[in-house]
Write a protein that holds these residues in place. Structure first.
Motif, mmCIF file in Angstrom:
data_model
loop_
_atom_site.group_PDB
_atom_site.id
_atom_site.type_symbol
_atom_site.label_atom_id
_atom_site.label_comp_id
_atom_site.label_asym_id
_atom_site.label_seq_id
_atom_site.Cartn_x
_atom_site.Cartn_y
_atom_site.Cartn_z
ATOM 1 N N THR A 1 0.844 -1.185 0.000
ATOM 2 C CA THR A 1 0.000 0.000 0.000
ATOM 3 C C THR A 1 0.880 1.237 0.000
ATOM 4 O OG1 THR A 1 -0.096 0.029 2.390
ATOM 5 C CG2 THR A 1 -1.853 -1.139 1.256
ATOM 6 N N SER A 2 0.453 2.203 -0.732
ATOM 7 C CA SER A 2 1.191 3.459 -0.740
ATOM 8 C C SER A 2 0.186 4.588 -0.535
ATOM 9 C CB SER A 2 1.950 3.643 -2.054
ATOM 10 O OG SER A 2 1.062 3.609 -3.144
ATOM 11 N N LEU A 3 0.268 5.204 0.602
ATOM 12 C CA LEU A 3 -0.612 6.311 0.931
ATOM 13 C C LEU A 3 0.205 7.585 1.045
ATOM 14 C CD1 LEU A 3 -2.763 4.812 3.833
ATOM 15 C CD2 LEU A 3 -3.477 5.199 1.494
ATOM 16 N N ASN A 4 -0.362 8.648 0.538
ATOM 17 C CA ASN A 4 0.300 9.919 0.779
ATOM 18 C C ASN A 4 -0.127 10.405 2.157
ATOM 19 O OD1 ASN A 4 -2.234 11.124 0.512
ATOM 20 N ND2 ASN A 4 -1.939 11.557 -1.653
#
Length: 56
Positions: free
Chosen positions: A36-39
């Motif tokens: 997962t890549s969340l800002n």
């Protein structure tokens, strides 16, 4: 002479090794990992949502 690692550096290194080991183990078992890549805004919104949900 090599510098000694601080406790924080040791923890970070251990977490990195653990993560790499887990990913390699999953790969051997044939599992696909979804990273997962969340800002920062999405992460903050998710935390706020969870805090509201659990009354924190």
């Amino acid at each position: 002479m090599a510098n000694k690692l601080t406790e924080k550096q040791k923890v970070t290194l251990w977490q990195q090794r653990r993560s790499a080991s887990y990913q390699a183990s999953c790969k051997l078992e044939g599992f696909a990992l979804n990273e997962t890549s969340l800002n920062s805004e999405d992460a903050a919104a998710r935390l706020a949502s969870l805090r509201r949900q659990y009354g924190l």
